[in-house]
Design an enzyme around this catalytic site. Sequence first.
Site, PDB file in Angstrom:
ATOM      1  N   GLU A  68     -49.767  43.609  -0.971  1.00  0.00           N
ATOM      2  CA  GLU A  68     -50.604  42.491  -1.451  1.00  0.00           C
ATOM      3  C   GLU A  68     -50.107  41.929  -2.772  1.00  0.00           C
ATOM      4  OE1 GLU A  68     -54.821  42.980  -1.069  1.00  0.00           O
ATOM      5  OE2 GLU A  68     -55.207  42.038  -3.014  1.00  0.00           O
ATOM      6  N   HIS A 115     -61.056  37.765  -1.220  1.00  0.00           N
ATOM      7  CA  HIS A 115     -60.974  38.748  -2.303  1.00  0.00           C
ATOM      8  C   HIS A 115     -62.378  39.017  -2.834  1.00  0.00           C
ATOM      9  CE1 HIS A 115     -60.563  39.469  -6.773  1.00  0.00           C
ATOM     10  NE2 HIS A 115     -59.889  40.484  -6.259  1.00  0.00           N
ATOM     11  N   HIS A 136     -63.207  43.011 -14.224  1.00  0.00           N
ATOM     12  CA  HIS A 136     -62.238  43.759 -15.040  1.00  0.00           C
ATOM     13  C   HIS A 136     -62.800  44.090 -16.423  1.00  0.00           C
ATOM     14  CE1 HIS A 136     -59.099  41.932 -12.240  1.00  0.00           C
ATOM     15  NE2 HIS A 136     -58.938  43.226 -12.124  1.00  0.00           N
ATOM     16  N   GLU A 139     -55.354  35.601  -3.803  1.00  0.00           N
ATOM     17  CA  GLU A 139     -56.576  35.734  -4.615  1.00  0.00           C
ATOM     18  C   GLU A 139     -56.495  34.877  -5.882  1.00  0.00           C
ATOM     19  OE1 GLU A 139     -56.167  40.084  -5.240  1.00  0.00           O
ATOM     20  OE2 GLU A 139     -56.808  39.654  -7.279  1.00  0.00           O
ATOM     21  N   ASP A 167     -60.545  33.945  -3.241  1.00  0.00           N
ATOM     22  CA  ASP A 167     -61.769  34.442  -3.869  1.00  0.00           C
ATOM     23  C   ASP A 167     -62.716  33.236  -3.928  1.00  0.00           C
ATOM     24  OD1 ASP A 167     -62.590  36.787  -6.329  1.00  0.00           O
ATOM     25  OD2 ASP A 167     -63.729  34.937  -6.020  1.00  0.00           O
ATOM     26  N   ASP A 169     -51.942  47.039  -3.662  1.00  0.00           N
ATOM     27  CA  ASP A 169     -52.207  45.789  -4.383  1.00  0.00           C
ATOM     28  C   ASP A 169     -51.270  45.726  -5.582  1.00  0.00           C
ATOM     29  OD1 ASP A 169     -53.218  43.776  -6.063  1.00  0.00           O
ATOM     30  OD2 ASP A 169     -55.184  43.965  -5.129  1.00  0.00           O
ATOM     31  N   ARG A 195     -54.879  46.826 -18.971  1.00  0.00           N
ATOM     32  CA  ARG A 195     -54.880  45.373 -18.802  1.00  0.00           C
ATOM     33  C   ARG A 195     -55.771  44.696 -19.841  1.00  0.00           C
ATOM     34  NH1 ARG A 195     -55.152  44.371 -12.278  1.00  0.00           N
ATOM     35  NH2 ARG A 195     -56.838  45.883 -12.280  1.00  0.00           N
ATOM     36  N   GLU A 227     -63.506  42.844   2.095  1.00  0.00           N
ATOM     37  CA  GLU A 227     -63.124  43.772   1.019  1.00  0.00           C
ATOM     38  C   GLU A 227     -64.366  44.268   0.276  1.00  0.00           C
ATOM     39  OE1 GLU A 227     -60.776  42.139  -2.265  1.00  0.00           O
ATOM     40  OE2 GLU A 227     -60.422  44.172  -3.037  1.00  0.00           O
TER      41      GLU A 227
HETATM   42  C1  LIG Z   1     -56.893  46.482  -8.102  1.00  0.00           C
HETATM   43  C2  LIG Z   1     -56.310  45.149  -8.474  1.00  0.00           C
HETATM   44  O1  LIG Z   1     -55.377  45.301  -9.489  1.00  0.00           O
HETATM   45  C3  LIG Z   1     -57.357  44.144  -8.907  1.00  0.00           C
HETATM   46  O2  LIG Z   1     -58.057  44.649 -10.006  1.00  0.00           O
HETATM   47  C4  LIG Z   1     -58.325  43.813  -7.801  1.00  0.00           C
HETATM   48  C5  LIG Z   1     -57.668  43.060  -6.716  1.00  0.00           C
HETATM   49  O3  LIG Z   1     -56.644  42.436  -6.875  1.00  0.00           O
HETATM   50  C6  LIG Z   1     -58.239  43.107  -5.359  1.00  0.00           C
HETATM   51  O4  LIG Z   1     -59.360  43.584  -5.198  1.00  0.00           O
HETATM   52  O5  LIG Z   1     -57.578  42.635  -4.457  1.00  0.00           O
HETATM   53 MG    MG Z   2     -55.674  41.923  -4.943  1.00  0.00          MG
END
Ligand SMILES: C[C@H](O)[C@H](O)CC(=O)C(=O)O
Ligand code: MG
Length: 394
Positions: A240, A318, A22, A268, A291, A214, A48, A338
């Site tokens: 999600e 994740h 991020h 995640e 993750d 998401d 963010r 992913e």
């Molecule tokens: C896109 C989502 O807000 C975050 O940055 C990534 C994520 O939660 C995901 O890959 O799953």
């Molecule tokens: Mg996510």
Amino acid sequence: MGIPTIKHVRAFTLRGGGADYHDQADGHWIDDHIATPMSKYPEYRQSRRTFGINVLGTLVVEIEASDGTVGFAVTTGGEPAAYIVEKHLARFLEGARVTDIEKIWDQMYQSTLYYGRKGIVINTISGVDLALWDLLGKIRQEPVHQLLGGAVRDELQFYATGARPDLAQKMGFIGGKMPLHHGPAEGEEGLRKNLEELATMRERVGPDFWLMLDCWMSLDLNYATKLAVGAHEHGLKWIEEALPPDDYWGYAALRNNVPKGMLVTTGEHEATRWGFRMLLEMGCCDIIQPDVGWCGGLTELVKISALADAHNALVIPHGSSVYSYHFVATRHNSPFAEFLMMAPKADEVVPMFHPQLLGEPVPVNGRMRLSELDQPGFGVTLNPECQLHRPYSR
Ligand SMILES: C[C@H](O)[C@H](O)CC(=O)C(=O)O
Ligand SMILES: [Mg+2]
């Protein structure tokens, strides 16, 4: 047998993308009005980074063995994590055998229980654990997927996370997961916009391509239920992380509320076998998404995955690049992976942890041959052009 011992542990910090994905510059899709738990405050809604999503930065853990081999890993954690590694965890590694991974994990976890259990402490433990697996692979000259018991497939297939599932489809991915842009504080108008974006994307990708949303912990049960019901007619495959990670009860209710066939996914921001036990035993979701850099590392992910298997849940980790690819290759209940689109406009495939790792494989046509992962350890090196900082050297 002369098993090398661990001579030295070092912790560094790094800024700019990579494991703290991020931590991106202005104009990136990943920071463009994405719904979050902070979206109820208008001043933190657009970006963010304004509420500090990138304050931590990357932690780099390096572990040097008595034979001179160095293993390393990256995760999110930055300076506080570097402190924990150098001042607390290093004592459990230095002098131990490089094969003592299980014992070291237990000592790191038990000794931090009084201030740890989840969050940054477990990120830190994860980083150390991944560096240990990398080290062992390098010493044995074997890829991590082989150390884990061997691959169950010759090829990985990926869905893409990013703002442009339509482009991801053209690039060969099996599905596209979009960020939700508007949270409950933006009312009915926001909900309508969320559904319109999904409808537009569905029109672009046709009926069969997977589309997911998401929600990054941003919703409440009522909003999430309305979103799921509205999204059903646009063929949403899964919703999600709709709710805050501690609301196990909300997730269990949401799973009952969503239309038949729609999947609920989360995890995640969950950690350890005990956190995932809550999700699984309470029937919170169909897919768990640990993750590996945040849930306790590979040593813990193996346990989480076995627990999920016994609950008939899939484990689709994740993000986390090579650290999850080596794992996914070895599990029947991880049939796809992913890929986070880190190009600012999500219009091309770039390595997920760019620019921090060299040799990081990427999917081609949404797929990756196992042979791409056939290097010792995790098969990546640190980019020497990235400026490492060691804040707490001993
Ligand atoms: C896109 C989502 O807000 C975050 O940055 C990534 C994520 O939660 C995901 O890959 O799953
Ligand atoms: Mg996510």
